[in-house]
Design a protein around this motif. Structure first.
Motif, mmCIF file in Angstrom:
data_model
loop_
_atom_site.group_PDB
_atom_site.id
_atom_site.type_symbol
_atom_site.label_atom_id
_atom_site.label_comp_id
_atom_site.label_asym_id
_atom_site.label_seq_id
_atom_site.Cartn_x
_atom_site.Cartn_y
_atom_site.Cartn_z
ATOM 1 N N VAL A 79 0.865 -1.179 0.000
ATOM 2 C CA VAL A 79 0.000 0.000 0.000
ATOM 3 C C VAL A 79 0.905 1.234 0.000
ATOM 4 C CG1 VAL A 79 -1.822 1.254 1.237
ATOM 5 C CG2 VAL A 79 -1.764 -1.255 1.327
ATOM 6 N N VAL A 80 0.712 2.112 -0.951
ATOM 7 C CA VAL A 80 1.511 3.342 -1.034
ATOM 8 C C VAL A 80 0.662 4.518 -0.558
ATOM 9 C CG1 VAL A 80 2.655 4.968 -2.609
ATOM 10 C CG2 VAL A 80 3.022 2.505 -2.863
ATOM 11 N N GLY A 81 1.116 5.168 0.520
ATOM 12 C CA GLY A 81 0.391 6.321 1.057
ATOM 13 C C GLY A 81 -0.318 5.942 2.341
ATOM 14 N N GLY A 82 0.131 6.523 3.461
ATOM 15 C CA GLY A 82 -0.464 6.195 4.760
ATOM 16 C C GLY A 82 -1.376 7.285 5.271
ATOM 17 N N GLY A 83 -2.255 7.805 4.405
ATOM 18 C CA GLY A 83 -3.285 8.753 4.836
ATOM 19 C C GLY A 83 -4.558 7.986 5.163
ATOM 20 N N PRO A 120 6.278 8.274 3.486
ATOM 21 C CA PRO A 120 7.515 8.956 3.894
ATOM 22 C C PRO A 120 7.460 9.588 5.287
ATOM 23 C CG PRO A 120 6.366 10.205 2.174
ATOM 24 C CD PRO A 120 5.656 8.891 2.321
ATOM 25 N N ASN A 121 6.294 10.040 5.706
ATOM 26 C CA ASN A 121 6.219 10.782 6.973
ATOM 27 C C ASN A 121 5.985 9.862 8.169
ATOM 28 O OD1 ASN A 121 6.407 13.358 5.641
ATOM 29 N ND2 ASN A 121 4.324 12.970 4.925
ATOM 30 N N LYS A 122 6.685 10.149 9.262
ATOM 31 C CA LYS A 122 6.468 9.357 10.483
ATOM 32 C C LYS A 122 5.211 9.828 11.205
ATOM 33 C CE LYS A 122 11.012 7.563 11.125
ATOM 34 N NZ LYS A 122 12.345 7.713 11.628
ATOM 35 N N LEU A 181 -2.670 2.156 -4.375
ATOM 36 C CA LEU A 181 -2.149 3.530 -4.332
ATOM 37 C C LEU A 181 -3.177 4.434 -3.654
ATOM 38 C CD1 LEU A 181 -0.700 4.019 -7.956
ATOM 39 C CD2 LEU A 181 0.507 3.268 -5.883
ATOM 40 N N SER A 182 -2.740 5.121 -2.613
ATOM 41 C CA SER A 182 -3.590 6.129 -1.962
ATOM 42 C C SER A 182 -2.732 7.353 -1.669
ATOM 43 C CB SER A 182 -4.194 5.562 -0.674
ATOM 44 O OG SER A 182 -5.174 6.439 -0.158
ATOM 45 N N PRO A 183 -2.187 7.980 -2.729
ATOM 46 C CA PRO A 183 -1.204 9.050 -2.509
ATOM 47 C C PRO A 183 -1.825 10.433 -2.323
ATOM 48 C CG PRO A 183 -1.381 8.594 -4.847
ATOM 49 C CD PRO A 183 -2.366 7.682 -4.155
ATOM 50 N N GLU A 239 -16.124 26.303 4.254
ATOM 51 C CA GLU A 239 -15.984 26.149 5.708
ATOM 52 C C GLU A 239 -14.833 27.037 6.184
ATOM 53 O OE1 GLU A 239 -15.953 22.343 8.413
ATOM 54 O OE2 GLU A 239 -13.911 22.692 7.732
ATOM 55 N N ARG A 240 -13.743 27.038 5.434
ATOM 56 C CA ARG A 240 -12.576 27.852 5.812
ATOM 57 C C ARG A 240 -12.943 29.343 5.830
ATOM 58 N NH1 ARG A 240 -6.950 26.756 2.949
ATOM 59 N NH2 ARG A 240 -7.084 24.972 4.354
ATOM 60 N N ALA A 241 -13.653 29.797 4.798
ATOM 61 C CA ALA A 241 -14.061 31.215 4.759
ATOM 62 C C ALA A 241 -14.885 31.547 6.007
ATOM 63 C CB ALA A 241 -14.878 31.486 3.496
HETATM 64 P P1 FAD Z 1 -4.195 11.591 2.155
HETATM 65 O O1 FAD Z 1 -4.988 11.443 3.396
HETATM 66 O O2 FAD Z 1 -3.728 12.935 1.765
HETATM 67 O O3 FAD Z 1 -2.955 10.621 2.260
HETATM 68 C C1 FAD Z 1 -2.022 10.536 1.222
HETATM 69 C C2 FAD Z 1 -0.715 10.008 1.809
HETATM 70 O O4 FAD Z 1 0.100 9.525 0.728
HETATM 71 C C3 FAD Z 1 0.092 11.087 2.512
HETATM 72 O O5 FAD Z 1 0.395 10.674 3.831
HETATM 73 C C4 FAD Z 1 1.363 11.239 1.669
HETATM 74 O O6 FAD Z 1 2.525 11.503 2.440
HETATM 75 C C5 FAD Z 1 1.439 9.858 1.010
HETATM 76 N N1 FAD Z 1 2.191 9.825 -0.261
HETATM 77 C C6 FAD Z 1 2.081 10.657 -1.320
HETATM 78 N N2 FAD Z 1 2.953 10.292 -2.284
HETATM 79 C C7 FAD Z 1 3.616 9.200 -1.825
HETATM 80 C C8 FAD Z 1 4.669 8.378 -2.344
HETATM 81 N N3 FAD Z 1 5.218 8.633 -3.526
HETATM 82 N N4 FAD Z 1 5.096 7.344 -1.587
HETATM 83 C C9 FAD Z 1 4.546 7.071 -0.375
HETATM 84 N N5 FAD Z 1 3.581 7.839 0.185
HETATM 85 C C10 FAD Z 1 3.126 8.892 -0.544
HETATM 86 N N6 FAD Z 1 -12.605 15.042 4.410
HETATM 87 C C11 FAD Z 1 -13.629 14.614 5.193
HETATM 88 O O7 FAD Z 1 -14.120 13.477 5.025
HETATM 89 N N7 FAD Z 1 -14.151 15.402 6.156
HETATM 90 C C12 FAD Z 1 -13.668 16.646 6.415
HETATM 91 O O8 FAD Z 1 -14.149 17.332 7.299
HETATM 92 C C13 FAD Z 1 -12.592 17.128 5.623
HETATM 93 N N8 FAD Z 1 -12.094 18.363 5.831
HETATM 94 C C14 FAD Z 1 -11.063 18.812 5.056
HETATM 95 C C15 FAD Z 1 -10.569 20.103 5.268
HETATM 96 C C16 FAD Z 1 -9.553 20.583 4.480
HETATM 97 C C17 FAD Z 1 -9.036 21.972 4.710
HETATM 98 C C18 FAD Z 1 -8.995 19.781 3.464
HETATM 99 C C19 FAD Z 1 -7.873 20.297 2.611
HETATM 100 C C20 FAD Z 1 -9.471 18.493 3.251
HETATM 101 C C21 FAD Z 1 -10.511 17.999 4.038
HETATM 102 N N9 FAD Z 1 -11.032 16.717 3.842
HETATM 103 C C22 FAD Z 1 -12.073 16.272 4.614
HETATM 104 C C23 FAD Z 1 -10.522 15.864 2.746
HETATM 105 C C24 FAD Z 1 -9.542 14.791 3.221
HETATM 106 O O9 FAD Z 1 -8.474 15.344 3.948
HETATM 107 C C25 FAD Z 1 -8.989 14.018 2.020
HETATM 108 O O10 FAD Z 1 -10.036 13.732 1.140
HETATM 109 C C26 FAD Z 1 -8.322 12.730 2.485
HETATM 110 O O11 FAD Z 1 -7.205 13.028 3.280
HETATM 111 C C27 FAD Z 1 -7.964 11.832 1.313
HETATM 112 O O12 FAD Z 1 -7.321 10.652 1.758
HETATM 113 P P2 FAD Z 1 -6.191 9.965 0.862
HETATM 114 O O13 FAD Z 1 -5.784 8.721 1.548
HETATM 115 O O14 FAD Z 1 -6.648 9.918 -0.527
HETATM 116 O O15 FAD Z 1 -5.005 11.024 0.896
#
Ligand code: FAD
Length: 427
Positions: A41-45, A69-71, A136-138, A201-203
């Motif tokens: 799995v690539v990307g720990g979000g 990449p991030n701890k 991939l979840s980048p 929401e930010r505004a």
């Molecule tokens: P992310 O959570 O961004 O994770 C991606 C990860 O992949 C990161 O940790 C990154 O370091 C890693 N990565 C990238 N490239 C590589 C690589 N080459 N190798 C290894 N790792 C890599 N969503 C909601 O449901 N509710 C909310 O209230 C909400 N509020 C938000 C407010 C703001 C201001 C913003 C900007 C977004 C908000 N979101 C909200 C949206 C939410 O943050 C994203 O939709 C969500 O984080 C997407 O998840 P993801 O796993 O796709 O990406």
């Protein structure tokens, strides 16, 4: 509301409740071939962490590797509250110790190269990880070519704060440093983009801060869209809470930002130029760069997927979840990413076992906060329809005319949603 196994609650265009996925994950019979399988799995979000966990919890013998990449992961949901001074950044931050303790191999490097033929992922130091299936979840990267004048260096002067962390704190600092009477401009891109309601929401929350601390100031929204989600609820709240403090220039009024000049702090739109004291420029976006390297992104910059398995339509054996994928009617959100992560895990378990994947039904609700104790929500159901996910019947939205008690209850629900989704991925 709290998250539940079959009908979880989410904050923003949440997509959960994967009954079919949960059923598949609960199945005990896993073949020996599948046990030996490797999933990277690539990307720990939100998407990647949820997916890695669901895979490992389904079958402890599966070799699951998470490359990130991030701890410390810094979450975007509720980061608008940090910008408004309502919350500390530490409440946004999570480590990966719990995932490692569950037997997931966590590699703190960036994935740099993907060989879809050989089925390997190479990280920055050259180490190569073979896989049977890759997820991939980048998240997102910025499409700087789409906004002349804006790049990484410009973001130090005109922060986007669209990836949480240093950018969030920079925007907060700029707001704190601004004199009373200053102008804060927020440039909003067209869809598709990460979390479509979050700029509004930010505004709102910036206006909340200004009203209390710098009441002669204004928030100007420069928008590449005419309409936006939950618009009536936002506009009603703005009038009620902030009077004339928030002004919005929509696409048809010339609100689309066409370029910026960071050396002078100028924002150029189709209608005219602005020189705000604080410029929050959210540039156009695309899938995280590694998706393009993998050959999973199309000309739009996003990744087309099969709606049932979340497998790339361009790169077999590679699944794309979260913001990076083209999810049809599902807005890009943490809720969606988490739910897709679980659905994807279920599909992979079935595929590795030679079983047909089941069609998931994704359900959820999203919250928008315009002031402390003032939130509203939108619930939706999504199912694969043909090639994409489509919204199906059963969605609800908060009423326009509601007592403040309901808004306060929804604000408490939003906080509970955050506790649950972050515990789900990292806790
Ligand atoms: P992310 O959570 O961004 O994770 C991606 C990860 O992949 C990161 O940790 C990154 O370091 C890693 N990565 C990238 N490239 C590589 C690589 N080459 N190798 C290894 N790792 C890599 N969503 C909601 O449901 N509710 C909310 O209230 C909400 N509020 C938000 C407010 C703001 C201001 C913003 C900007 C977004 C908000 N979101 C909200 C949206 C939410 O943050 C994203 O939709 C969500 O984080 C997407 O998840 P993801 O796993 O796709 O990406």
């Amino acid at each position: 509301m709290t998250l539940m196994t079959t009908r979880p609650v989410t904050r923003r265009n949440a997509v959960v409740g994967i009954a079919a996925a949960a059923a598949a994950l609960a199945r005990p019979s896993i073949s020996r071939a599948q046990s030996a399988a490797r999933v990277v799995v690539v990307g720990g979000g939100f998407g990647g962490a949820a997916c890695a966990r669901a895979l490992k919890r389904t079958n402890a013998a599966l070799q699951v590797t998470l490359i990130e990449p991030n701890k410390i992961f810094t979450a975007c949901p509720f980061s608008n509250e940090v910008i408004a001074g309502l919350r500390g950044i530490e409440l946004q931050q999570f480590g990966y110790d719990r995932l490692a303790a569950e037997g997931i191999a966590v590699i703190h490097q960036a994935a740099a190269k993907i060989d879809a033929q050989q089925r390997t992922v190479a990280v920055a130091d050259g180490t190569s990880f073979p896989y049977n299936r890759l997820v991939l979840s980048p998240g997102i990267d910025f499409h700087f070519e789409g906004l002349p004048g804006y790049d990484e260096a410009a973001s130090e002067k005109m922060p986007h704060a669209w990836k949480a962390g240093a950018q969030t704190l920079l925007l907060r600092k700029q707001l704190e440093a601004m004199e009373d009477g200053g102008l804060v401009a927020i440039a909003i891109p067209a869809n598709p983009s990460r979390c479509p309601p979050a700029p509004y929401e930010r505004a709102s929350l910036i206006a909340h801060y200004l009203k209390a601390k710098k009441p002669r100031s204004k928030v100007l929204i420069l928008d590449a869209k005419d309409n936006f989600t939950q618009q009536r609820l936002f506009e009603q709240a703005w009038k009620e809470l902030y009077g004339e403090m928030i002004e919005r220039v929509a696409l048809s009024q010339g609100g689309r930002v066409t370029s910026v000049d960071p050396s002078t702090g100028t924002i150029v739109t189709e209608f005219g130029n602005y020189s705000p004291e604080v410029a929050n420029v959210i540039p156009p976006q695309r899938a995280g760069r590694i998706a393009e390297i993998a050959g999973a992104a199309d000309a739009t910059g996003w990744c087309p997927i099969d709606a049932v398995t979340l497998e790339s339509k361009l790169a077999p054996g590679i699944h794309v979840i979260g913001d990076a994928c083209l999810g049809g009617g599902i807005p890009k959100s943490a809720s969606a990413a988490s739910a897709q992560g679980k659905a994807c895990a279920a599909a992979i378990v079935n595929l590795l076992a030679g079983r047909a994947p089941e069609s998931p039904r994704l359900t959820g609700v999203c919250y928008n906060t315009v002031a402390p104790a003032y939130s509203f929500s939108l619930a939706g159901n999504y199912q694969p329809k043909g090639e994409i996910y489509a919204e199906v019947e059963g969605g609800t939205t908060s009423p326009i005319d509601a007592p403040r008690e309901l808004r306060a209850r929804e604000a408490a629900d939003a906080e509970r949603w955050y506790q649950t989704i972050t515990a789900d991925s990292f806790g």
